[in-house]
Design a protein around this motif. Structure first.
Motif, PDB file in Angstrom:
ATOM      1  N   PHE A   1      87.604  20.218  42.883  1.00  0.00           N
ATOM      2  CA  PHE A   1      88.239  18.933  42.607  1.00  0.00           C
ATOM      3  C   PHE A   1      87.212  17.994  41.980  1.00  0.00           C
ATOM      4  CE2 PHE A   1      90.499  21.052  45.951  1.00  0.00           C
ATOM      5  CZ  PHE A   1      91.848  20.785  45.711  1.00  0.00           C
ATOM      6  N   PRO A   2      87.153  17.926  40.648  1.00  0.00           N
ATOM      7  CA  PRO A   2      86.121  17.108  39.980  1.00  0.00           C
ATOM      8  C   PRO A   2      86.112  15.658  40.438  1.00  0.00           C
ATOM      9  CG  PRO A   2      87.247  18.509  38.375  1.00  0.00           C
ATOM     10  CD  PRO A   2      87.987  18.658  39.672  1.00  0.00           C
ATOM     11  N   GLY A   3      87.284  15.100  40.714  1.00  0.00           N
ATOM     12  CA  GLY A   3      87.351  13.698  41.108  1.00  0.00           C
ATOM     13  C   GLY A   3      86.636  13.391  42.401  1.00  0.00           C
ATOM     14  N   VAL A   4      86.415  14.405  43.240  1.00  0.00           N
ATOM     15  CA  VAL A   4      85.735  14.200  44.519  1.00  0.00           C
ATOM     16  C   VAL A   4      84.330  13.630  44.309  1.00  0.00           C
ATOM     17  CG1 VAL A   4      84.655  15.452  46.442  1.00  0.00           C
ATOM     18  CG2 VAL A   4      87.039  15.912  45.832  1.00  0.00           C
ATOM     19  N   PHE A   5      83.695  13.964  43.160  1.00  0.00           N
ATOM     20  CA  PHE A   5      82.281  13.648  42.985  1.00  0.00           C
ATOM     21  C   PHE A   5      82.024  12.395  42.158  1.00  0.00           C
ATOM     22  CE2 PHE A   5      82.898  18.152  43.659  1.00  0.00           C
ATOM     23  CZ  PHE A   5      82.085  18.352  44.773  1.00  0.00           C
ATOM     24  N   ALA A   6      83.087  11.686  41.772  1.00  0.00           N
ATOM     25  CA  ALA A   6      82.912  10.471  40.987  1.00  0.00           C
ATOM     26  C   ALA A   6      82.122   9.422  41.768  1.00  0.00           C
ATOM     27  CB  ALA A   6      84.259   9.921  40.557  1.00  0.00           C
ATOM     28  N   SER A   7      82.486   9.199  43.027  1.00  0.00           N
ATOM     29  CA  SER A   7      81.795   8.186  43.829  1.00  0.00           C
ATOM     30  C   SER A   7      80.355   8.589  44.120  1.00  0.00           C
ATOM     31  CB  SER A   7      82.550   7.957  45.142  1.00  0.00           C
ATOM     32  OG  SER A   7      82.540   9.127  45.954  1.00  0.00           O
ATOM     33  N   ALA A   8      80.123   9.888  44.312  1.00  0.00           N
ATOM     34  CA  ALA A   8      78.764  10.360  44.567  1.00  0.00           C
ATOM     35  C   ALA A   8      77.875  10.108  43.355  1.00  0.00           C
ATOM     36  CB  ALA A   8      78.780  11.844  44.916  1.00  0.00           C
ATOM     37  N   SER A   9      78.434  10.290  42.167  1.00  0.00           N
ATOM     38  CA  SER A   9      77.674  10.033  40.948  1.00  0.00           C
ATOM     39  C   SER A   9      77.333   8.556  40.823  1.00  0.00           C
ATOM     40  CB  SER A   9      78.478  10.502  39.734  1.00  0.00           C
ATOM     41  OG  SER A   9      77.744  10.341  38.545  1.00  0.00           O
TER      42      SER A   9
END
Length: 527
Positions: free
Chosen positions: A389-397
């Motif tokens: 799920f690519p969207g999972v890592f938006a906040s981490a970035s």
């Protein structure tokens, strides 16, 4: 809207479209394998060749049946469960594929303009993106993943995400068919072909330049991924298998299961101590490789904390905690312990795999864990299926993650495909990643997707991954714009289809209005 195939198409042997459908279905069988690169390019072209040379209903049904059978067979080794579920999932995907080609057949057809080559790529890209938002399997099956073994192409996802790569692959299918259908025009098709070729050359040039200019992304850190398997884990694995089959455990069953699990946990601690003594600064256990009953969890964390403090290392403890009396008995967790022996953060898997895990897991963390780790960098954590799920890592970035710890547990049917897919997350967001896998391919990669360490669970005698991995960030446009390409593609395709539908409706109304009716419509008799 288009009508029947043109005369030039009819002059082709009648069996050719059906042969193309058969060959395309054969290529579909390879999409979950290491040999998916060429099928990713040619499968769509063959399906489109078939679709455009049939009546719309025949083309739709042919693609629906062929895709259901081929994808169903391919799914048998990928998704655990009954054959009915494998073919059921295949049918859902086949409906989407056949529907997309039907839209192309009705709106563009076999004599469309070069501009018409853009409809199907926009439609299929948009469908892949929007369906991934509600699909319990996330981006699994997205066409872009077929190019995982071509690093220069994978670099495109640092700009567009998966969606730009899917668009280019489907566009190849429409351009190839457009050129074939207009072959009688000779050299006049060359400008259109040249436009597509220029786009592909630009993408390859961008990827090659990006990789050639890629220096080390940060200071190298010695990392070690650890998995305990084989004979020592046999009793524990048998117990987990019984639980997943729905067996009811009594007190004696739980005691035996806990005892079998303790042996694996002791080996994890022993190997961790050995790797720390050998110079590793960061240690990661594979997903749920440590299993404990809830009452024993704190004792295991205390053991890990003492080890980390004694050797001055960061220890990622992937622990499956079971609470027998609870309806949702499973807590699938990654616990990061620092050199001071304190717990830096804890992360609970947010995307449990549909089936037993999803039904028995406690609610997961709302976003990946991220925190500064002295001597290493900004460490983040997620678990296995979260990586689809690519969207999972938006906040981490946004929080500056430099190294993602992604402990995982796969099975032979999805290895090494699942790991290759996870590498796309590193390239999209520009972080390094360690994916330690039980029953799969373990890797350590940087933000360009370059491999610094790799370990195949099924061929290695000892499942310990060692690597000198640079830790740092690589700037990417995707980290800024997210899935804008997927959204835009879907909106363009939707607008295109609505416009075509309105124009078709108006044309039918005008045709009806101009048709003579009643007695005056009769031709007068000759005198």
């Amino acid at each position: 809207m288009s009508g029947h195939p043109d005369e030039g198409a009819r002059r082709l042997p009648m069996f050719m479209p059906w042969l193309a459908l058969g060959v395309g279905s054969g290529l579909l069988l390879l999409l979950n394998t290491e040999w998916a690169v060429l099928p990713g390019w040619w499968m769509g072209a063959l399906f489109l060749f078939f679709s455009r040379r049939q009546r719309p209903v025949v083309g739709f049904v042919g693609l629906l049946v062929a895709n259901t059978v081929a994808a169903g067979v391919a799914n048998l080794g990928v998704f655990p469960g009954s054959g009915a579920s494998a073919f059921g999932m295949a049918l859902g995907g086949a409906m989407v594929v056949a529907g997309g080609y039907l839209a192309d057949r009705l709106i563009v057809g076999p004599r469309g303009s070069f501009a018409g080559t853009l409809l199907l790529p926009a439609l299929m890209t948009g469908v892949e993106y929007f369906s991934s938002l509600g699909n319990p399997f996330g981006t699994w099956g997205v066409l872009a993943y077929t190019q995982a073994r071509v690093p220069v192409l994978v670099q495109l996802v640092s700009v567009t995400g998966l969606w730009g790569l899917t668009f280019v692959l489907v566009w190849f299918a429409t351009v190839a068919n457009w050129a074939l259908e207009h072959r009688e025009a000779g050299r006049r098709v060359l400008p259109g072909v040249a436009v597509y070729a220029a786009v592909v050359v630009a993408i390859l040039g961008f990827g090659a330049l990006r990789l050639s200019r890629a220096d080390s992304v940060g200071r190298p850190v010695q990392v070690a991924g650890i998995t305990v398997a084989g004979e020592l884990a046999t009793g524990r694995e048998a117990g987990l298998s019984r639980l997943m089959k729905g067996d009811v455990f009594g007190d004696e069953d739980w005691r035996a299961f806990a005892e079998a699990s303790r042996g694996v946990n002791e080996e994890l601690l022993r190997l961790s101590e050995r790797e720390a003594a050998s110079g590793a600064k960061l240690l990661l256990w594979s997903e749920g490789n440590a299993v404990v009953l809830a009452r024993e969890l704190e004792a295991l964390i205390a053991r890990g904390s003492a080890l980390a403090r004694e050797h001055g290392v960061w220890l990622g403890m992937s622990v499956a905690t079971l609470t027998p009396e609870a309806q949702r008995m499973l807590r699938n967790e990654l616990i990061l312990v620092g050199p001071d022996g304190a717990v830096a953060w804890r992360y609970v898997k947010s995307r449990p795999v549909p089936g037993w895990e999803a039904e028995h897991s406690v609610p997961g963390s709302t976003e990946p864990a991220v925190g500064m780790a002295s001597g290493v960098g900004v460490l983040g954590g997620a678990i296995c299926f979260d990586g689809d799920f690519p969207g999972v890592f938006a906040s981490a970035s946004e929080r500056g993650i430099e190294l993602l710890l992604l402990p995982s547990s796969d099975w032979k049917g999805i290895s090494p495909l699942h790991t290759r897919q996870a590498v796309f997350r590193a390239v999209e967001q520009g972080f390094s990643m360690v994916r330690q896998v039980n029953q799969g391919l373990s890797v350590a990669v940087d933000g360009y997707g370059r491999v610094y360490g790799e370990l195949d669970h099924f061929t290695a005698e000892e499942r310990v991954l060692r690597a000198e991995l640079p830790v740092g960030r690589v700037p990417t446009l995707y980290a800024r714009i997210g899935d804008a390409v997927g959204v835009l593609s879907g909106l363009v395709a939707l607008g295109w289809m609505l416009q075509a539908s309105v124009r078709g409706l108006l044309a039918r109304r005008r045709s009806t209005a101009t048709q003579p009716t009643g007695p005056t419509a009769q031709t007068p008799a000759a005198p």
